[in-house]
Design a protein around this motif. Structure first.
Motif, PDB file in Angstrom:
ATOM      1  N   GLY A 112       0.815-118.388   6.483  1.00  0.00           N
ATOM      2  CA  GLY A 112      -0.578-118.720   6.288  1.00  0.00           C
ATOM      3  C   GLY A 112      -1.012-120.031   6.925  1.00  0.00           C
ATOM      4  O   GLY A 112      -2.174-120.403   6.840  1.00  0.00           O
ATOM      5  N   TRP A 113      -0.119-120.749   7.580  1.00  0.00           N
ATOM      6  CA  TRP A 113      -0.479-122.024   8.193  1.00  0.00           C
ATOM      7  C   TRP A 113      -1.354-121.775   9.417  1.00  0.00           C
ATOM      8  O   TRP A 113      -1.341-120.708  10.008  1.00  0.00           O
ATOM      9  CB  TRP A 113       0.765-122.819   8.562  1.00  0.00           C
ATOM     10  CG  TRP A 113       1.486-122.275   9.755  1.00  0.00           C
ATOM     11  CD1 TRP A 113       2.248-121.154   9.799  1.00  0.00           C
ATOM     12  CD2 TRP A 113       1.489-122.813  11.066  1.00  0.00           C
ATOM     13  NE1 TRP A 113       2.729-120.964  11.062  1.00  0.00           N
ATOM     14  CE2 TRP A 113       2.273-121.954  11.864  1.00  0.00           C
ATOM     15  CE3 TRP A 113       0.905-123.922  11.652  1.00  0.00           C
ATOM     16  CZ2 TRP A 113       2.487-122.198  13.216  1.00  0.00           C
ATOM     17  CZ3 TRP A 113       1.124-124.147  12.995  1.00  0.00           C
ATOM     18  CH2 TRP A 113       1.912-123.290  13.755  1.00  0.00           C
ATOM     19  N   ASP A 114      -2.123-122.770   9.787  1.00  0.00           N
ATOM     20  CA  ASP A 114      -3.025-122.667  10.928  1.00  0.00           C
ATOM     21  C   ASP A 114      -2.618-123.703  11.968  1.00  0.00           C
ATOM     22  O   ASP A 114      -2.704-124.908  11.702  1.00  0.00           O
ATOM     23  CB  ASP A 114      -4.459-122.899  10.474  1.00  0.00           C
ATOM     24  CG  ASP A 114      -5.477-122.700  11.587  1.00  0.00           C
ATOM     25  OD1 ASP A 114      -5.079-122.437  12.741  1.00  0.00           O
ATOM     26  OD2 ASP A 114      -6.682-122.795  11.300  1.00  0.00           O
ATOM     27  N   PRO A 115      -2.175-123.269  13.161  1.00  0.00           N
ATOM     28  CA  PRO A 115      -1.724-124.237  14.170  1.00  0.00           C
ATOM     29  C   PRO A 115      -2.830-125.185  14.637  1.00  0.00           C
ATOM     30  O   PRO A 115      -2.549-126.266  15.124  1.00  0.00           O
ATOM     31  CB  PRO A 115      -1.229-123.368  15.323  1.00  0.00           C
ATOM     32  CG  PRO A 115      -1.754-122.008  15.071  1.00  0.00           C
ATOM     33  CD  PRO A 115      -2.046-121.891  13.620  1.00  0.00           C
ATOM     34  N   ARG A 116      -4.092-124.796  14.459  1.00  0.00           N
ATOM     35  CA  ARG A 116      -5.193-125.669  14.882  1.00  0.00           C
ATOM     36  C   ARG A 116      -5.394-126.841  13.939  1.00  0.00           C
ATOM     37  O   ARG A 116      -5.908-127.881  14.333  1.00  0.00           O
ATOM     38  CB  ARG A 116      -6.485-124.870  14.993  1.00  0.00           C
ATOM     39  CG  ARG A 116      -6.431-123.822  16.123  1.00  0.00           C
ATOM     40  CD  ARG A 116      -7.600-122.910  16.019  1.00  0.00           C
ATOM     41  NE  ARG A 116      -7.432-122.188  14.746  1.00  0.00           N
ATOM     42  CZ  ARG A 116      -8.197-121.220  14.320  1.00  0.00           C
ATOM     43  NH1 ARG A 116      -9.219-120.840  15.019  1.00  0.00           N
ATOM     44  NH2 ARG A 116      -7.965-120.610  13.168  1.00  0.00           N
TER      45      ARG A 116
END
Length: 152
Positions: A112-116
């Motif tokens: 669920g992590w967001d690279p942005r």
């Protein structure tokens, strides 16, 4: 003389037209391939998102370094592939005499992590001498906390 100028202008116009259409055709083919997909987008997001974020972080940092040539990607190693990921990334200059750039990139990659929006920690590794390697020695290795026993 006017005929030569007209012929030169016409040949330049034809060359520019062909170049523009060739790049559009190539871009269109790449877009069609990307949008058609191969059904592996979930695998790609799950498998490659964290390493790609680390590579992008290191590339952004390397782009800031003043250079007489240009730095090019040369090495990548996964140091820790858990949620607290660590990667070693190297860049080499195409200009002789410039030192290699060796980075340690640490990220927190969880489902669920967001690279942005994920904050990456990037450290320039200190070995710049030729023939010296640090592969993993200074990257992602944190000593365990010391638990002291109290004497009673």
């Amino acid at each position: 003389m006017a005929f030569k100028q007209l012929a030169l202008a016409a040949s330049i116009a034809v060359a520019a037209f062909q170049a523009a259409h060739a790049s559009q055709d190539h871009a269109g083919a790449a877009t069609a391939t990307a949008t058609a997909g191969d059904g592996l987008s979930d695998l790609q997001a799950m498998t490659f998102a964290c390493p790609m974020a680390a590579l992008n972080t290191a590339a952004r940092q390397a782009a800031k370094v003043p250079s007489q040539g240009s730095y090019q990607f040369s090495y990548f190693r996964i140091i820790n592939d858990a949620h607290h990921s660590a990667y070693e990334v190297h860049f080499k200059s195409n200009y002789a005499g410039e030192t290699d750039l060796r980075y340690c990139v640490e990220l927190y990659c969880q489902q669920g992590w967001d690279p942005r929006t994920t904050k990456a920690s990037i450290t320039l590794m200190s070995t710049q001498r030729e023939g010296v390697t640090t592969h993993g020695d200074a990257c992602g290795v944190h000593p365990p906390p010391v638990n002291r026993r109290l004497n009673r």
